[in-house]
Design a protein around this motif. Structure first.
Motif, PDB file in Angstrom:
ATOM      1  N   ALA A 192     -25.852  45.732  61.339  1.00 48.48           N
ATOM      2  CA  ALA A 192     -25.809  44.538  60.498  1.00 48.48           C
ATOM      3  C   ALA A 192     -24.396  44.287  59.976  1.00 48.48           C
ATOM      4  CB  ALA A 192     -26.775  44.688  59.321  1.00 48.48           C
ATOM      5  N   ILE A 193     -23.652  45.353  59.725  1.00 47.88           N
ATOM      6  CA  ILE A 193     -22.269  45.210  59.261  1.00 47.88           C
ATOM      7  C   ILE A 193     -21.400  44.583  60.352  1.00 47.88           C
ATOM      8  CG2 ILE A 193     -20.190  46.478  58.613  1.00 47.88           C
ATOM      9  CD1 ILE A 193     -21.938  48.471  57.160  1.00 47.88           C
ATOM     10  N   GLU A 194     -21.620  45.028  61.585  1.00 51.78           N
ATOM     11  CA  GLU A 194     -20.777  44.560  62.706  1.00 51.78           C
ATOM     12  C   GLU A 194     -20.810  43.038  62.868  1.00 51.78           C
ATOM     13  OE1 GLU A 194     -20.271  42.895  66.541  1.00 51.78           O
ATOM     14  OE2 GLU A 194     -22.268  43.526  65.922  1.00 51.78           O
ATOM     15  N   PRO A 195     -21.996  42.396  62.986  1.00 49.04           N
ATOM     16  CA  PRO A 195     -21.971  40.931  63.115  1.00 49.04           C
ATOM     17  C   PRO A 195     -21.540  40.252  61.819  1.00 49.04           C
ATOM     18  CG  PRO A 195     -24.228  41.721  62.961  1.00 49.04           C
ATOM     19  CD  PRO A 195     -23.360  42.929  63.111  1.00 49.04           C
ATOM     20  N   GLY A 196     -21.879  40.857  60.686  1.00 43.79           N
ATOM     21  CA  GLY A 196     -21.478  40.271  59.414  1.00 43.79           C
ATOM     22  C   GLY A 196     -19.976  40.097  59.314  1.00 43.79           C
ATOM     23  N   ILE A 197     -19.239  41.091  59.775  1.00 43.69           N
ATOM     24  CA  ILE A 197     -17.775  41.043  59.698  1.00 43.69           C
ATOM     25  C   ILE A 197     -17.172  40.381  60.925  1.00 43.69           C
ATOM     26  CG2 ILE A 197     -15.673  42.431  59.623  1.00 43.69           C
ATOM     27  CD1 ILE A 197     -17.178  44.464  57.947  1.00 43.69           C
ATOM     28  N   LEU A 198     -17.518  40.881  62.107  1.00 45.13           N
ATOM     29  CA  LEU A 198     -16.863  40.418  63.323  1.00 45.13           C
ATOM     30  C   LEU A 198     -17.262  38.989  63.703  1.00 45.13           C
ATOM     31  CD1 LEU A 198     -16.911  43.632  65.560  1.00 45.13           C
ATOM     32  CD2 LEU A 198     -15.118  42.793  64.034  1.00 45.13           C
ATOM     33  N   GLU A 199     -18.549  38.663  63.640  1.00 45.74           N
ATOM     34  CA  GLU A 199     -18.977  37.325  64.035  1.00 45.74           C
ATOM     35  C   GLU A 199     -18.484  36.267  63.063  1.00 45.74           C
ATOM     36  OE1 GLU A 199     -23.105  36.910  64.954  1.00 45.74           O
ATOM     37  OE2 GLU A 199     -23.129  38.627  66.338  1.00 45.74           O
ATOM     38  N   GLU A 200     -18.436  36.603  61.761  1.00 46.12           N
ATOM     39  CA  GLU A 200     -17.916  35.636  60.807  1.00 46.12           C
ATOM     40  C   GLU A 200     -16.406  35.478  60.931  1.00 46.12           C
ATOM     41  OE1 GLU A 200     -19.681  33.476  58.935  1.00 46.12           O
ATOM     42  OE2 GLU A 200     -21.231  34.373  60.203  1.00 46.12           O
ATOM     43  N   THR A 201     -15.715  36.550  61.294  1.00 45.66           N
ATOM     44  CA  THR A 201     -14.279  36.441  61.561  1.00 45.66           C
ATOM     45  C   THR A 201     -14.035  35.571  62.781  1.00 45.66           C
ATOM     46  OG1 THR A 201     -13.848  38.626  60.604  1.00 45.66           O
ATOM     47  CG2 THR A 201     -12.161  37.720  62.059  1.00 45.66           C
ATOM     48  N   GLU A 202     -14.866  35.775  63.805  1.00 49.25           N
ATOM     49  CA  GLU A 202     -14.764  34.960  65.015  1.00 49.25           C
ATOM     50  C   GLU A 202     -15.038  33.497  64.705  1.00 49.25           C
ATOM     51  OE1 GLU A 202     -17.349  34.379  69.111  1.00 49.25           O
ATOM     52  OE2 GLU A 202     -17.222  36.385  68.233  1.00 49.25           O
ATOM     53  N   ARG A 203     -16.026  33.243  63.853  1.00 48.89           N
ATOM     54  CA  ARG A 203     -16.361  31.864  63.521  1.00 48.89           C
ATOM     55  C   ARG A 203     -15.294  31.231  62.629  1.00 48.89           C
ATOM     56  NH1 ARG A 203     -20.261  29.355  60.995  1.00 48.89           N
ATOM     57  NH2 ARG A 203     -20.745  31.119  59.692  1.00 48.89           N
TER      58      ARG A 203
ATOM     59  N   ILE B  63     -22.730  25.135  66.103  1.00 49.22           N
ATOM     60  CA  ILE B  63     -23.377  25.050  67.417  1.00 49.22           C
ATOM     61  C   ILE B  63     -22.927  26.194  68.314  1.00 49.22           C
ATOM     62  CG2 ILE B  63     -23.499  23.681  69.538  1.00 49.22           C
ATOM     63  CD1 ILE B  63     -23.413  21.179  67.722  1.00 49.22           C
ATOM     64  N   LEU B  64     -21.632  26.474  68.310  1.00 50.24           N
ATOM     65  CA  LEU B  64     -21.118  27.583  69.119  1.00 50.24           C
ATOM     66  C   LEU B  64     -21.662  28.921  68.615  1.00 50.24           C
ATOM     67  CD1 LEU B  64     -17.397  26.535  69.704  1.00 50.24           C
ATOM     68  CD2 LEU B  64     -19.283  26.514  71.343  1.00 50.24           C
ATOM     69  N   PHE B  65     -21.842  29.028  67.306  1.00 51.74           N
ATOM     70  CA  PHE B  65     -22.439  30.234  66.728  1.00 51.74           C
ATOM     71  C   PHE B  65     -23.852  30.428  67.261  1.00 51.74           C
ATOM     72  CE2 PHE B  65     -25.030  31.966  63.133  1.00 51.74           C
ATOM     73  CZ  PHE B  65     -24.584  33.276  63.206  1.00 51.74           C
ATOM     74  N   GLY B  66     -24.612  29.333  67.335  1.00 50.33           N
ATOM     75  CA  GLY B  66     -25.956  29.422  67.889  1.00 50.33           C
ATOM     76  C   GLY B  66     -25.941  29.791  69.361  1.00 50.33           C
ATOM     77  N   LEU B  67     -25.074  29.154  70.120  1.00 50.70           N
ATOM     78  CA  LEU B  67     -24.996  29.409  71.561  1.00 50.70           C
ATOM     79  C   LEU B  67     -24.558  30.835  71.873  1.00 50.70           C
ATOM     80  CD1 LEU B  67     -23.393  26.062  72.791  1.00 50.70           C
ATOM     81  CD2 LEU B  67     -25.752  26.839  73.153  1.00 50.70           C
ATOM     82  N   SER B  68     -23.829  31.458  70.951  1.00 53.88           N
ATOM     83  CA  SER B  68     -23.391  32.833  71.195  1.00 53.88           C
ATOM     84  C   SER B  68     -24.567  33.808  71.243  1.00 53.88           C
ATOM     85  CB  SER B  68     -22.407  33.269  70.093  1.00 53.88           C
ATOM     86  OG  SER B  68     -23.060  33.407  68.833  1.00 53.88           O
TER      87      SER B  68
ATOM     88  N   LEU C  75     -18.010  35.745  51.425  1.00 54.32           N
ATOM     89  CA  LEU C  75     -19.328  35.228  51.052  1.00 54.32           C
ATOM     90  C   LEU C  75     -20.227  35.004  52.271  1.00 54.32           C
ATOM     91  CD1 LEU C  75     -18.593  32.804  48.079  1.00 54.32           C
ATOM     92  CD2 LEU C  75     -20.182  34.744  48.080  1.00 54.32           C
ATOM     93  N   PRO C  76     -19.792  34.254  53.301  1.00 51.52           N
ATOM     94  CA  PRO C  76     -20.637  34.155  54.499  1.00 51.52           C
ATOM     95  C   PRO C  76     -20.808  35.491  55.199  1.00 51.52           C
ATOM     96  CG  PRO C  76     -18.519  33.057  54.839  1.00 51.52           C
ATOM     97  CD  PRO C  76     -18.632  33.352  53.379  1.00 51.52           C
ATOM     98  N   MET C  77     -19.806  36.374  55.121  1.00 48.07           N
ATOM     99  CA  MET C  77     -19.968  37.715  55.687  1.00 48.07           C
ATOM    100  C   MET C  77     -21.117  38.450  55.018  1.00 48.07           C
ATOM    101  SD  MET C  77     -16.108  39.201  56.192  1.00 48.07           S
ATOM    102  CE  MET C  77     -15.071  38.708  57.571  1.00 48.07           C
ATOM    103  N   LEU C  78     -21.199  38.317  53.695  1.00 51.67           N
ATOM    104  CA  LEU C  78     -22.253  38.991  52.931  1.00 51.67           C
ATOM    105  C   LEU C  78     -23.627  38.444  53.309  1.00 51.67           C
ATOM    106  CD1 LEU C  78     -23.141  40.915  50.667  1.00 51.67           C
ATOM    107  CD2 LEU C  78     -22.733  39.048  49.047  1.00 51.67           C
ATOM    108  N   TYR C  79     -23.750  37.119  53.383  1.00 47.89           N
ATOM    109  CA  TYR C  79     -25.039  36.517  53.733  1.00 47.89           C
ATOM    110  C   TYR C  79     -25.452  36.886  55.163  1.00 47.89           C
ATOM    111  CZ  TYR C  79     -25.733  33.717  49.537  1.00 47.89           C
ATOM    112  OH  TYR C  79     -25.976  33.315  48.248  1.00 47.89           O
ATOM    113  N   HIS C  80     -24.492  36.891  56.066  1.00 48.83           N
ATOM    114  CA  HIS C  80     -24.785  37.253  57.454  1.00 48.83           C
ATOM    115  C   HIS C  80     -25.255  38.701  57.538  1.00 48.83           C
ATOM    116  CE1 HIS C  80     -23.451  36.577  61.895  1.00 48.83           C
ATOM    117  NE2 HIS C  80     -24.557  37.295  61.830  1.00 48.83           N
ATOM    118  N   PHE C  81     -24.562  39.585  56.839  1.00 46.09           N
ATOM    119  CA  PHE C  81     -24.952  40.995  56.823  1.00 46.09           C
ATOM    120  C   PHE C  81     -26.366  41.163  56.266  1.00 46.09           C
ATOM    121  CE2 PHE C  81     -25.413  44.472  53.714  1.00 46.09           C
ATOM    122  CZ  PHE C  81     -25.583  45.536  54.600  1.00 46.09           C
ATOM    123  N   LEU C  82     -26.655  40.524  55.135  1.00 45.10           N
ATOM    124  CA  LEU C  82     -27.956  40.678  54.495  1.00 45.10           C
ATOM    125  C   LEU C  82     -29.081  40.159  55.385  1.00 45.10           C
ATOM    126  CD1 LEU C  82     -27.154  39.688  50.796  1.00 45.10           C
ATOM    127  CD2 LEU C  82     -27.756  41.960  51.662  1.00 45.10           C
ATOM    128  N   MET C  83     -28.828  39.034  56.069  1.00 45.64           N
ATOM    129  CA  MET C  83     -29.857  38.485  56.939  1.00 45.64           C
ATOM    130  C   MET C  83     -30.202  39.462  58.058  1.00 45.64           C
ATOM    131  SD  MET C  83     -29.952  34.803  58.912  1.00 45.64           S
ATOM    132  CE  MET C  83     -29.914  33.904  57.362  1.00 45.64           C
TER     133      MET C  83
END
Length: 227
Positions: free
Chosen positions: A61-72, A100-105, A146-154
């Protein structure tokens, strides 16, 4: 981005933004549907299990929270840079294109531990709503954590209920599943469109100018025109 208190910044808008992001988190993490349509609106279930409090559940959960939000964040920056002088369109393009790109990923999740093709399509569409919200959350506050935190929690709440290596999404094809999809992407879409107007938009535009180092562009243009 360093937070600079704008005269247009409204604490009520900030609280409402956090509330919608939290509602989106709650709905994604705990909503459950079956054949009955009302379950898409009112049936929630928290099935957090002690056996899933493991290191893989946490780190996955930490990995997408940090890396995917950095990518976005980089995608947002690319879109803003590409349309930086198109002030009317740069913000909606950056928010919705990055979402949209986030969804497609997530399209590559098909087959992951049994995730079906229809479930993957549902995931691709459903998470776009969160992508829209998190993009606006970052651009309104200037805080990527903030979005990193929400992404991680989800992701972490999902892991605690079904395990980190389970299928990420389910879709049975009932009417309630389609309604749930509409709510997941539709509610954030409507809310973020509302954020595109008035003082809310003014705060975001100021942050975008700061992000693109265009803070003094209006002043410079006026000075040049006078000369």
């Amino acid at each position: 981005m360093k937070f600079i208190k704008s005269r247009n910044f409204q604490i009520s808008t900030f609280i409402l933004l956090l509330a919608f992001a939290t509602l989106d988190l709650f709905y994604n993490a705990f909503s459950v549907t079956d054949k009955q349509i009302w379950t898409a609106f009112f049936y929630f279930s928290s099935d957090i299990q002690a056996k899933y409090f493991t290191l893989p559940s946490l780190t996955s959960a930490i990995e997408p929270g940090i890396l995917e939000e950095t990518e976005r964040y980089l995608m947002i920056l690319i879109f803003l840079t590409g349309f930086k002088y198109a002030r009317k369109w740069r913000l909606p393009i950056a928010v919705y294109a990055s979402g949209i790109l986030f969804g497609l990923s997530h399209a590559g999740n098909v087959g992951w531990n049994g995730e079906t093709f229809s479930a993957t399509i549902a995931q691709v569409i459903g998470v776009m709503g969160s992508g829209f919200l998190w993009a606006v959350l970052y651009l309104y506050t200037g805080k990527l954590w903030l979005p990193m935190l929400y992404h991680f929690l989800m992701d972490y709440l999902a892991n605690l209920q079904s395990g980190w290596n389970s299928a990420g999404w389910t879709f049975s094809g009932y009417a309630s599943d389609y309604i749930q999809e509409i709510l997941m992407v539709g509610v954030p879409l409507v809310f973020t469109i509302w954020m595109m107007y008035g003082k809310r938009r003014a705060v975001i535009e100021e942050n975008v100018d700061c992000l693109l180092n265009l803070k003094d562009s209006k002043f410079i243009n006026k000075k040049v025109s006078r000369n």
